[in-house]
Enzyme design. Structure first.
Site, PDB file in Angstrom:
ATOM      1  N   ASP A  50     -64.680  27.246 -29.715  1.00 10.32           N
ATOM      2  CA  ASP A  50     -64.154  28.607 -29.581  1.00 10.32           C
ATOM      3  C   ASP A  50     -65.204  29.555 -28.997  1.00 10.32           C
ATOM      4  O   ASP A  50     -66.372  29.520 -29.385  1.00 10.32           O
ATOM      5  CB  ASP A  50     -63.735  29.144 -30.939  1.00 10.32           C
ATOM      6  CG  ASP A  50     -62.541  28.419 -31.526  1.00 10.32           C
ATOM      7  OD1 ASP A  50     -62.394  27.208 -31.278  1.00 10.32           O
ATOM      8  OD2 ASP A  50     -61.757  29.062 -32.246  1.00 10.32           O
ATOM      9  N   HIS A  52     -63.862  33.084 -28.000  1.00  8.12           N
ATOM     10  CA  HIS A  52     -63.264  34.321 -28.505  1.00  8.12           C
ATOM     11  C   HIS A  52     -63.828  35.578 -27.852  1.00  8.12           C
ATOM     12  O   HIS A  52     -64.225  36.531 -28.537  1.00  8.12           O
ATOM     13  CB  HIS A  52     -63.410  34.402 -30.026  1.00  8.12           C
ATOM     14  CG  HIS A  52     -62.386  33.605 -30.767  1.00  8.12           C
ATOM     15  ND1 HIS A  52     -61.030  33.826 -30.638  1.00  8.12           N
ATOM     16  CD2 HIS A  52     -62.510  32.567 -31.634  1.00  8.12           C
ATOM     17  CE1 HIS A  52     -60.364  32.975 -31.384  1.00  8.12           C
ATOM     18  NE2 HIS A  52     -61.233  32.188 -32.002  1.00  8.12           N
ATOM     19  N   ASP A  78     -59.258  28.734 -27.296  1.00  5.17           N
ATOM     20  CA  ASP A  78     -59.576  30.023 -27.932  1.00  5.17           C
ATOM     21  C   ASP A  78     -60.645  30.770 -27.137  1.00  5.17           C
ATOM     22  O   ASP A  78     -61.751  31.035 -27.617  1.00  5.17           O
ATOM     23  CB  ASP A  78     -60.001  29.838 -29.393  1.00  5.17           C
ATOM     24  CG  ASP A  78     -58.799  29.730 -30.323  1.00  5.17           C
ATOM     25  OD1 ASP A  78     -57.672  29.556 -29.810  1.00  5.17           O
ATOM     26  OD2 ASP A  78     -58.979  29.812 -31.546  1.00  5.17           O
ATOM     27  N   ASP A  81     -59.376  37.006 -27.565  1.00  3.99           N
ATOM     28  CA  ASP A  81     -59.146  37.657 -28.859  1.00  3.99           C
ATOM     29  C   ASP A  81     -60.438  37.802 -29.661  1.00  3.99           C
ATOM     30  O   ASP A  81     -61.362  37.001 -29.563  1.00  3.99           O
ATOM     31  CB  ASP A  81     -58.113  36.907 -29.709  1.00  3.99           C
ATOM     32  CG  ASP A  81     -56.690  37.149 -29.257  1.00  3.99           C
ATOM     33  OD1 ASP A  81     -56.441  38.185 -28.610  1.00  3.99           O
ATOM     34  OD2 ASP A  81     -55.827  36.301 -29.525  1.00  3.99           O
ATOM     35  N   ARG A  82     -60.440  38.860 -30.470  1.00  7.40           N
ATOM     36  CA  ARG A  82     -61.488  39.188 -31.436  1.00  7.40           C
ATOM     37  C   ARG A  82     -62.774  39.691 -30.797  1.00  7.40           C
ATOM     38  O   ARG A  82     -63.333  40.667 -31.254  1.00  7.40           O
ATOM     39  CB  ARG A  82     -61.781  37.998 -32.362  1.00  7.40           C
ATOM     40  CG  ARG A  82     -60.618  37.635 -33.280  1.00  7.40           C
ATOM     41  CD  ARG A  82     -61.069  36.708 -34.401  1.00  7.40           C
ATOM     42  NE  ARG A  82     -59.994  36.475 -35.359  1.00  7.40           N
ATOM     43  CZ  ARG A  82     -59.309  35.341 -35.456  1.00  7.40           C
ATOM     44  NH1 ARG A  82     -59.594  34.337 -34.670  1.00  7.40           N
ATOM     45  NH2 ARG A  82     -58.352  35.220 -36.354  1.00  7.40           N
ATOM     46  N   ASN A 110     -54.862  27.888 -29.982  1.00  3.09           N
ATOM     47  CA  ASN A 110     -53.763  28.636 -30.587  1.00  3.09           C
ATOM     48  C   ASN A 110     -53.756  30.107 -30.175  1.00  3.09           C
ATOM     49  O   ASN A 110     -52.725  30.778 -30.251  1.00  3.09           O
ATOM     50  CB  ASN A 110     -53.816  28.532 -32.111  1.00  3.09           C
ATOM     51  CG  ASN A 110     -55.082  29.100 -32.713  1.00  3.09           C
ATOM     52  OD1 ASN A 110     -56.189  28.665 -32.379  1.00  3.09           O
ATOM     53  ND2 ASN A 110     -54.948  30.079 -33.589  1.00  3.09           N
ATOM     54  N   HIS A 111     -54.898  30.635 -29.705  1.00  2.00           N
ATOM     55  CA  HIS A 111     -54.934  32.027 -29.267  1.00  2.00           C
ATOM     56  C   HIS A 111     -54.486  32.204 -27.810  1.00  2.00           C
ATOM     57  O   HIS A 111     -54.344  33.346 -27.361  1.00  2.00           O
ATOM     58  CB  HIS A 111     -56.332  32.614 -29.456  1.00  2.00           C
ATOM     59  CG  HIS A 111     -56.575  33.072 -30.854  1.00  2.00           C
ATOM     60  ND1 HIS A 111     -56.475  34.389 -31.240  1.00  2.00           N
ATOM     61  CD2 HIS A 111     -56.872  32.377 -31.977  1.00  2.00           C
ATOM     62  CE1 HIS A 111     -56.721  34.487 -32.535  1.00  2.00           C
ATOM     63  NE2 HIS A 111     -56.971  33.275 -33.003  1.00  2.00           N
ATOM     64  N   HIS A 161     -57.734  21.146 -29.578  1.00  2.00           N
ATOM     65  CA  HIS A 161     -58.206  22.388 -30.179  1.00  2.00           C
ATOM     66  C   HIS A 161     -58.149  22.344 -31.702  1.00  2.00           C
ATOM     67  O   HIS A 161     -59.134  22.643 -32.382  1.00  2.00           O
ATOM     68  CB  HIS A 161     -57.397  23.587 -29.693  1.00  2.00           C
ATOM     69  CG  HIS A 161     -57.826  24.861 -30.360  1.00  2.00           C
ATOM     70  ND1 HIS A 161     -59.024  25.476 -30.076  1.00  2.00           N
ATOM     71  CD2 HIS A 161     -57.253  25.617 -31.343  1.00  2.00           C
ATOM     72  CE1 HIS A 161     -59.175  26.543 -30.835  1.00  2.00           C
ATOM     73  NE2 HIS A 161     -58.115  26.651 -31.612  1.00  2.00           N
ATOM     74  N   ARG A 212     -52.664  28.483 -43.198  1.00  2.00           N
ATOM     75  CA  ARG A 212     -52.640  29.367 -42.030  1.00  2.00           C
ATOM     76  C   ARG A 212     -51.236  29.870 -41.727  1.00  2.00           C
ATOM     77  O   ARG A 212     -51.066  30.849 -41.005  1.00  2.00           O
ATOM     78  CB  ARG A 212     -53.168  28.639 -40.794  1.00  2.00           C
ATOM     79  CG  ARG A 212     -54.653  28.320 -40.794  1.00  2.00           C
ATOM     80  CD  ARG A 212     -54.994  27.601 -39.494  1.00  2.00           C
ATOM     81  NE  ARG A 212     -56.381  27.178 -39.384  1.00  2.00           N
ATOM     82  CZ  ARG A 212     -57.367  27.887 -38.854  1.00  2.00           C
ATOM     83  NH1 ARG A 212     -57.117  29.104 -38.398  1.00  2.00           N
ATOM     84  NH2 ARG A 212     -58.583  27.406 -38.774  1.00  2.00           N
ATOM     85  N   HIS A 239     -61.604  25.348 -33.510  1.00  2.00           N
ATOM     86  CA  HIS A 239     -60.609  26.029 -34.341  1.00  2.00           C
ATOM     87  C   HIS A 239     -61.120  26.590 -35.662  1.00  2.00           C
ATOM     88  O   HIS A 239     -60.485  27.466 -36.235  1.00  2.00           O
ATOM     89  CB  HIS A 239     -59.443  25.054 -34.602  1.00  2.00           C
ATOM     90  CG  HIS A 239     -58.191  25.681 -35.152  1.00  2.00           C
ATOM     91  ND1 HIS A 239     -57.685  26.870 -34.669  1.00  2.00           N
ATOM     92  CD2 HIS A 239     -57.343  25.271 -36.136  1.00  2.00           C
ATOM     93  CE1 HIS A 239     -56.565  27.154 -35.339  1.00  2.00           C
ATOM     94  NE2 HIS A 239     -56.348  26.205 -36.229  1.00  2.00           N
TER      95      HIS A 239
END
Length: 337
Positions: A50, A52, A78, A81-82, A110-111, A161, A212, A239
């Protein structure tokens, strides 16, 4: 399109024009649509977890592992995001993939999803950086649908992932998934990007519903069965945040690689990239955050309770209408949900 000119701007942290992004995403879709759900590559290769949106740490990764095209890279998803620089991060990876398609490989996380990016910062970032228009977000999220689901290294290492699925016993079942769409709420495609391993404990030997709210938790017997049926030796995945940058499960059958140091610019964790050489040889290159990150002024990060909630509170159902509505009303803390 002058990809080298784009790279020159991106390495300086400059945004590309909206029309250039539209053209890049279109060309990227043309390339990715030709790739199978199950990608096959050979060593040597550097596996990246990841990111991010931590753009400066991505640049640090290329300093540590070697620049493209001198090194081969497999990114496990990923990308957005964030973090504060998801646009720059994703754009750089797209241009590198277009410029050297055999050196850069991108798996979907998943993002890389319309629903998730509306709740965790990428949607807002696109609007903020491109004058309130959502067009750039649409270009990126349409592209996400084309990313491959998994990769096989040297015909023996399964890379994904998230993890495994009760709906997937063989690689052929992954090959026939209709991947060019939004990640569904459940089913094989969702499980591949959402599931997590957990060292064997009570009730964890087989598949269990994940806290989750999507995917599953799976134990050692599930991994051993999958590897045996498909002639694989181990699984590399991302992940999950790892304080030391990586975590090994089930005696080495599953390894998590995490590549976002000091996650959210305040978690204090290390990160790693996994250099795979073949013949069972590999090396975890562990690193800390890029010096540029320490100069960032992110005042929303001062809330200790916010970070505590990220780790300690039960994770809500991200796909529920209630969760989506609440997230839309509170986007000022999206980076830390």
């Amino acid at each position: 399109m002058e990809l080298d000119r784009c790279l020159e701007q991106l390495y300086k942290g400059q945004l590309l024009p909206e029309e250039t992004l539209r053209a890049l995403c279109f060309k990227m879709k043309e390339r990715l649509v030709k790739e199978s759900n199950v990608l096959h590559i050979n060593t040597p290769v550097t596996v990246v977890g990841d990111i991010h949106g931590q753009f400066h740490d991505l640049l640090e990764i290329f300093q540590i592992g070697g620049p493209v095209p001198d090194s081969n890279y497999l990114f496990l998803g990923d990308y957005v995001d964030r973090g504060l620089y998801s646009v720059e991060t994703m754009t750089l990876l797209i241009v590198l993939k277009l410029r050297w398609p055999e050196r850069v490989h991108l798996i979907r996380g998943n993002h890389e999803s319309r629903q998730i990016t509306q709740s965790y910062g990428f949607y807002s970032e696109c609007l903020n950086k491109y004058g309130g228009s959502s067009k750039v977000w649409h270009y990126f999220t349409d592209l996400f649908d084309y990313l491959v689901l998994c990769c096989i290294i040297d015909n023996e290492i399964f890379c994904v992932h998230g993890g495994l699925s009760p709906n997937v016993q063989t690689l052929d079942q992954i090959r026939i998934i209709d991947r060019i769409r939004e990640i569904p709420h459940d089913g094989a495609m969702a499980d591949l990007v959402w599931s997590d391993p957990e060292d064997d404990a009570e009730g964890r030997e087989h598949f269990q519903v994940s806290p989750r709210g999507a995917g599953y938790i799976f134990g050692r017997s599930v991994v051993e069965k999958f590897l045996h049926l498909n002639g694989m030796s181990k699984i590399y995945r991302a992940h999950q945040l790892c304080n030391e940058g990586f975590q090994v499960y089930f005696g080495g059958l599953v390894t998590t690689v995490w590549s976002a140091p000091n996650y959210c610019y305040r978690c204090g964790n290390k990160a790693s990239i996994l250099e795979v050489y073949g013949n069972g040889e590999y090396f975890f290159n562990v690193f800390e955050e890029a010096p540029a990150n320490k100069l960032l002024n992110v005042p929303v990060m001062t809330s200790g309770s916010m970070l505590a909630g990220f780790f300690d509170e039960p994770t809500p159902d991200m796909f529920s209408d209630e969760y989506q509505a609440a997230s839309a009303m509170n986007r000022h803390v999206d980076y830390f949900l």
